[in-house]
Scaffold this active site. Sequence first.
Site, PDB file in Angstrom:
ATOM      1  N   HIS A 204    -182.327  -2.280  19.267  1.00  0.00           N
ATOM      2  CA  HIS A 204    -183.539  -1.692  19.846  1.00  0.00           C
ATOM      3  C   HIS A 204    -184.778  -2.572  19.731  1.00  0.00           C
ATOM      4  CE1 HIS A 204    -184.416  -0.919  15.653  1.00  0.00           C
ATOM      5  NE2 HIS A 204    -185.645  -0.655  16.002  1.00  0.00           N
TER       6      HIS A 204
HETATM    7  C1  UD1 Z   1    -190.075   2.232  16.415  1.00  0.00           C
HETATM    8  C2  UD1 Z   1    -190.675   1.289  15.370  1.00  0.00           C
HETATM    9  C3  UD1 Z   1    -189.575   0.372  14.845  1.00  0.00           C
HETATM   10  C4  UD1 Z   1    -188.371   1.152  14.365  1.00  0.00           C
HETATM   11  C5  UD1 Z   1    -187.899   2.062  15.500  1.00  0.00           C
HETATM   12  C6  UD1 Z   1    -186.700   2.883  15.116  1.00  0.00           C
HETATM   13  C7  UD1 Z   1    -193.014   0.610  15.686  1.00  0.00           C
HETATM   14  C8  UD1 Z   1    -193.895  -0.500  16.048  1.00  0.00           C
HETATM   15  N1  UD1 Z   1    -191.716   0.452  15.925  1.00  0.00           N
HETATM   16  O1  UD1 Z   1    -189.646   1.442  17.510  1.00  0.00           O
HETATM   17  O2  UD1 Z   1    -190.093  -0.386  13.756  1.00  0.00           O
HETATM   18  O3  UD1 Z   1    -187.351   0.266  13.981  1.00  0.00           O
HETATM   19  O4  UD1 Z   1    -188.979   2.927  15.862  1.00  0.00           O
HETATM   20  O5  UD1 Z   1    -186.279   3.657  16.194  1.00  0.00           O
HETATM   21  O6  UD1 Z   1    -193.492   1.598  15.188  1.00  0.00           O
HETATM   22  N2  UD1 Z   1    -188.575   6.948  23.072  1.00  0.00           N
HETATM   23  C9  UD1 Z   1    -187.919   8.076  23.497  1.00  0.00           C
HETATM   24  N3  UD1 Z   1    -187.816   9.119  22.610  1.00  0.00           N
HETATM   25  C10 UD1 Z   1    -188.337   9.087  21.363  1.00  0.00           C
HETATM   26  C11 UD1 Z   1    -189.008   7.928  20.953  1.00  0.00           C
HETATM   27  C12 UD1 Z   1    -189.105   6.876  21.815  1.00  0.00           C
HETATM   28  O7  UD1 Z   1    -187.442   8.152  24.612  1.00  0.00           O
HETATM   29  O8  UD1 Z   1    -188.208  10.076  20.618  1.00  0.00           O
HETATM   30  C13 UD1 Z   1    -188.664   5.792  23.999  1.00  0.00           C
HETATM   31  C14 UD1 Z   1    -189.958   5.742  24.747  1.00  0.00           C
HETATM   32  O9  UD1 Z   1    -189.725   5.279  26.018  1.00  0.00           O
HETATM   33  C15 UD1 Z   1    -190.761   4.708  24.001  1.00  0.00           C
HETATM   34  C16 UD1 Z   1    -189.675   3.767  23.488  1.00  0.00           C
HETATM   35  O10 UD1 Z   1    -188.538   4.598  23.263  1.00  0.00           O
HETATM   36  O11 UD1 Z   1    -191.696   4.090  24.813  1.00  0.00           O
HETATM   37  C17 UD1 Z   1    -190.042   3.058  22.226  1.00  0.00           C
HETATM   38  O12 UD1 Z   1    -190.493   3.964  21.219  1.00  0.00           O
HETATM   39  P1  UD1 Z   1    -191.581   3.494  20.116  1.00  0.00           P
HETATM   40  O13 UD1 Z   1    -191.837   4.591  19.149  1.00  0.00           O
HETATM   41  O14 UD1 Z   1    -192.757   2.877  20.793  1.00  0.00           O
HETATM   42  O15 UD1 Z   1    -190.869   2.303  19.388  1.00  0.00           O
HETATM   43  P2  UD1 Z   1    -189.380   2.071  18.928  1.00  0.00           P
HETATM   44  O16 UD1 Z   1    -188.802   1.021  19.803  1.00  0.00           O
HETATM   45  O17 UD1 Z   1    -188.630   3.359  18.782  1.00  0.00           O
END
Ligand code: UD1
Length: 360
Positions: A204
């Site tokens: 991821h």
């Molecule tokens: C975040 C953390 C990362 C951690 C990871 C575990 C930061 C900078 N990054 O990254 O350190 O390893 O979580 O998962 O805080 N999304 C969904 N559903 C959700 C959450 C996210 O669909 O419940 C999608 C959204 O499109 C979002 C993308 O995933 O834009 C990324 O989510 P985000 O929380 O920005 O960062 P992660 O890549 O999950």
Amino acid sequence: MKILCVVGARPNFMKIAPIIDELKSRNIDYVLVHTGQHYDEKMSQFFFVDLGMPKPHVDLGVGSGSHAKQTGEVLMRIEPIMEQEQPDVVVVVGDVNSTLAATLAAAKLGIPVAHVEAGLRSFDRSMPEEINRLMTDSVADYLFTTEELAGEHLRREGIDDEKIFFVGNTMIDSLFKHVKRADESKILDQLGVAPKKYGVVTLHRPSNVDQPESLRGILEALSTIARDLPLVFPIHPRTRKRISEFGLDSLLEQGFILSEPLGYLDFLRLNKDARLVLTDSGGIQEETTVLGVPCITLRYNTERPITVTAGTNQLVGADKQQILAAALKVLSGEAEKKQIPPLWDGQAAKRIVDVLQQTL
Ligand code: UD1
């Protein structure tokens, strides 16, 4: 004494759960705030159930967004909660955007901050988590570390020795607490795999999945491995989006068992019985080390070097040939180092709450 605990994203939940258990068993007043950074049931709520955590008292509902937006929303929404609750200390865990935002809000209100998993450094500032770690540690008042090198990093950055406490790893507290229950999980049957006859993949990191070339290279390497060893791949929402955006679905057609993100107990069971794990996660490097399962980390650096020096982890980056060579080495059965790092003994949360009780 009143403690405000903050969580936001999936890897936070297993780090805070043992601390909440400890606070409850000592009858210490606490407030659990979920920022809502992760909001899908499978990324959040299922973990609360599996870990036996109480529902958060407050959910800030910030959701996804750019780094500035996500961090800013948490900062703005958590400030009034801290003002209202007047905690003696705010406990933050890990290195996600919610960790940094809560730390900044508390520090500006003059509330002491305790950072659990302090001092880890990848020395790679292109990782958003590295910025979160550096900023959080620079203003935290209690720095609870999981490995001794982390303390050295903090001292080198000029942090007062008195603030640094080497306590062990609360994520591993959760692992020890739940590993027996995980054995009752039916996930292997559900996915149609047998112990030690499959690998597990998680992916991821933006640096791996946000560029078509690197994601393609990794998936090509994985699909070659999948010809010999079925690979279970619970796909993170970010990665799922990118795979279809870049038109790479066909690379996953053979040898993979794809699933939605899994709950804590199912994933623990899956890891425990895997022949090998390929991942770019931070926490999984630590869990596989304790479980004695070979881990191939699809990154060029790690902020958790003890998993390489003492544990089962090897770093291979996103290079196709390196990934294949590492997998071949594991599958040909070369001897593994399987030492559990010092103080990863299931007692870290006790040590943390002891320190807070003795000093506040
Ligand atoms: C975040 C953390 C990362 C951690 C990871 C575990 C930061 C900078 N990054 O990254 O350190 O390893 O979580 O998962 O805080 N999304 C969904 N559903 C959700 C959450 C996210 O669909 O419940 C999608 C959204 O499109 C979002 C993308 O995933 O834009 C990324 O989510 P985000 O929380 O920005 O960062 P992660 O890549 O999950």
